[in-house]
Design a protein around this motif. Sequence first.
Motif, PDB file in Angstrom:
ATOM      1  N   ALA A 154       8.122   8.360   1.669  1.00 59.22           N
ATOM      2  CA  ALA A 154       9.062   7.294   2.019  1.00 59.22           C
ATOM      3  C   ALA A 154       8.512   6.372   3.096  1.00 59.22           C
ATOM      4  N   GLN A 155       7.585   6.860   3.924  1.00 61.90           N
ATOM      5  CA  GLN A 155       7.063   6.071   5.023  1.00 61.90           C
ATOM      6  C   GLN A 155       5.789   5.326   4.682  1.00 61.90           C
ATOM      7  N   VAL A 156       5.097   5.726   3.627  1.00 57.01           N
ATOM      8  CA  VAL A 156       3.807   5.117   3.306  1.00 57.01           C
ATOM      9  C   VAL A 156       4.024   3.747   2.670  1.00 57.01           C
ATOM     10  N   PRO A 157       3.392   2.694   3.176  1.00 53.27           N
ATOM     11  CA  PRO A 157       3.527   1.375   2.542  1.00 53.27           C
ATOM     12  C   PRO A 157       2.719   1.295   1.250  1.00 53.27           C
ATOM     13  N   ILE A 158       3.135   0.397   0.376  1.00 53.48           N
ATOM     14  CA  ILE A 158       2.454   0.193  -0.906  1.00 53.48           C
ATOM     15  C   ILE A 158       1.533  -1.021  -0.750  1.00 53.48           C
ATOM     16  N   VAL A 159       0.239  -0.771  -0.738  1.00 59.19           N
ATOM     17  CA  VAL A 159      -0.775  -1.818  -0.571  1.00 59.19           C
ATOM     18  C   VAL A 159      -1.477  -2.019  -1.908  1.00 59.19           C
ATOM     19  N   GLU A 160      -1.649  -3.257  -2.300  1.00 57.29           N
ATOM     20  CA  GLU A 160      -2.203  -3.544  -3.629  1.00 57.29           C
ATOM     21  C   GLU A 160      -3.624  -3.009  -3.776  1.00 57.29           C
ATOM     22  N   ARG A 161      -4.444  -3.128  -2.737  1.00 55.26           N
ATOM     23  CA  ARG A 161      -5.811  -2.609  -2.853  1.00 55.26           C
ATOM     24  C   ARG A 161      -5.790  -1.097  -3.048  1.00 55.26           C
TER      25      ARG A 161
END
Length: 888
Positions: free
Chosen positions: A763-770
């Motif tokens: 829930a805390q991890v951001p979603i980064v496109e790379r």
Amino acid sequence: MGVHGLTTFLREHKQSLATSTQLPPTAVLQDAHDDHPLSVVLDGWSFLYEVIYCADLPWVFGGEYPQLSYLIRRIVHAWVEVGIHLHFVFDGPYPTLKFPTLVSRISRNYVQNGLLFFRTSPTGRATPRFLRETAMLPPLSYGVCVETLVDLANGACNGSLHVHIADEEGDPYAVALAGRLGAYVAGLDSDFVVLHAEGYKGYIPLDEMVWTVAHADEDAGESVYSLDTESDLHDADGFKPARSAKPRKRREAVPQRTGRGIIPPDDAREPGAQLSISFTVYSPETLAAHLGIPVSLLPLLGALVGNDFTGSLDEAGPPATAAEIRSNRRANLQRLFFERPLTLGQRITRVANTLGGILADAFGKASAPRGKRTKKRVGSVMELIDAAVTALLLRPLDTFATGEKEAVVERIVEATLQYAIPRLTDESEDVDGAQPTGRHPMQWVSGVCPLHAEGACPLFTSLSRLVRPPREETASDAARSSSEDVRSRYITAYRAGHLNPHILDAVQSGTAWPWLFLEDPDKECVERSVGRPIREWMYAILDASVGLPSLPSPEEQEGEDEDELIDVVEEDDEDVDPLARLRGALKELDDSDDGQSSASQELPPSVLPNSMASTTSQQKVVTEYIRRGTRLAPEEVVVTPLAQLLYGIALENPTDAHTHLPIPPPLWPRGTRRRLLLSALDSDCPAVGALPDDRVLAVLALRTVVHRMHLRAQDNPGVKARQSERWTHNEARAFLACVSTPAPPVLSPQATLSTSADDQLAAQVPIVERHVQLVAQILAALEASERLAQVLLLSPALASPARRFSGAKFHSLLCGEGTQGLIGGSVDEEVWRACTEGLEDEYATVPQRKGKKEKKSKAAAEAATPPKKKKGGAAKSGMFALLADADA
């Protein structure tokens, strides 16, 4: 999946169609049902989807495979504890008739969902609702599920759990197996209430299973009410003090908790807990009686209403010509039968009434109104299908072109035959010694298949392309012996779950369906850039070992008559029940004169032509279905001969000492096969060769991705996007940290595992496109490398690292949370040396950013230093300084 609208129809008429069953707690079951446990055949893919759905595991990071493996073990242990005998069945290679449905599903669930994800803002796509609506199945889920079940079948649940891989479509296989075992079938496919076999007890929807755990009160008496046991108190004068009436408190009922779908409650193993399960059963006989048709006509009803083999969704338009009906399998035939306002339930009722009316007219089961109805004889299944299609068509027959109606009938026949279950013979071999079936001993029909004879087994026939018949004279019997040995080893690995069934798509139909996942739609598909070079080796090895289908010659294409329609007409016998003749090809698949099935009648269409001839001299092509831009498109891949590939890596093919013929790679010594795997992935170096088996595949996948991204950057040195695709040391270490942890232990029934920390991390991890793109690349390499190892029969010795990989943990490390401490301590130096040997210059270097203090000190030093002047007295200040000197 299944018949369109049938699941909704069953739930709407649940009261009249379903029966409920509840299993008591474990202790009661063991005493009362030890001799006759409840047998359930489970659809493996339905089970996998339901586990991930009920657990709500995060998918966007690439999969939480340790949690998935734990949940599977927990569910299986709970089922076994309540006395259920489990048989898991997974689909085999895709049948050709299902290709249009596959293209439609993959395009909708993966390609379009991925496009929607990357076209949505970072805030919007991070919401739980968006992630649930665009959910995808992580690529390695199937392998983790099968591997976990096989471990349980060989260990803690030996005798109570069995894993089966079907020859083609899994639904008929599961029902036929249930018929032999006298079992139920559990899944999420309404086809299981249409299929029928003798001994089959019915269909259990997985989403209607309910776990209940009751906690008994140890101090409770027999009464459910608390009693006022307070003694009478009197004062010194003998009077009882008055007090307000105290109402009696009703004792709390025995607390009960339910699980999340098929996942049992968390407190099921607490002391005093009593676990039970209840489920709903739908039987084909009950459904047929409700609809007023024979049970043998349920497959025809499913084909007419619409299923996975008769077209796509209602968005597709109706076919316009006979050629389109035959060629365009995605054309929706149901548009020809039903008006748009009709609901799916009304369609089912209309088809059932139509079939019942035809039977009534043909066999006099209904009185003709006003004496004008005449009996129209139906002598075969083809006549019944033709009459049903004619009655259901909305347009008048004179508006159809020549052959158009016949093409519709042909499509309905093909879709109906997919439900056909071969009749099992009495002659069978007991081959369960190698794989004991515990309390349910079941004799296999042949040594290669539990349900088919050798000549009728699609798997056996597809792997026999290079095996010449014994009557043919060959250069030596050793050549035929080696081909038979390869076939035997592949069949053994396939039945044991150590050979992915979709590897054989290339063998049976000349196709490949790589598992697509979330990736940037503006970039090249990772299955092409990363996975295809590995699959090219797989195709070459399969062609040299068992043979791949060849392209049809122009003469064969001209000789085929697509408009030919074969009618099956049986002998007329007045003593036989007229309805028995309607089964036709649906029931009498293997009734030949000698009691055995003809191999040519049961082979898949892709195996029929030239199935026993060696085709190594002809060009082979495998059609891969991968993403091209924003759509799923077929791409032809020419199979390179194995000798040419071996020459490129300077590896010699071992030859037979007597015949001097090349030995197929599956028969090579294990060390040579292992070296071939390393060489094929450009990793034949001492550091990789010295690794233990459980670390090889992870290192090979990482080296493959690093090398492929480096080559792409070299081919386009001026393209910044290609340069940014290269992996850095920190990204490689983050992946190794995720797969270097020990594999989860084999859980006992009393084991527990807390996943709250993992859920909070996700829930805390951001979603980064790379990071999403990095996961797509490494998963594609892992999947392709694992399949190549399976083709070389190196599995399960070379264990897959999938069960140790956590996508949320990988993303958190890539984001820099605890990177310095965790990565440095989790990656073995020996493993890291294997990942960098020979690739020192192929990792990208990250430019160091200067801090604020460095920038301030540099600016102060420049301000304090006086400007230097040139020899001519002019300072290095440009043209303005020269003008100032001129004014002076």
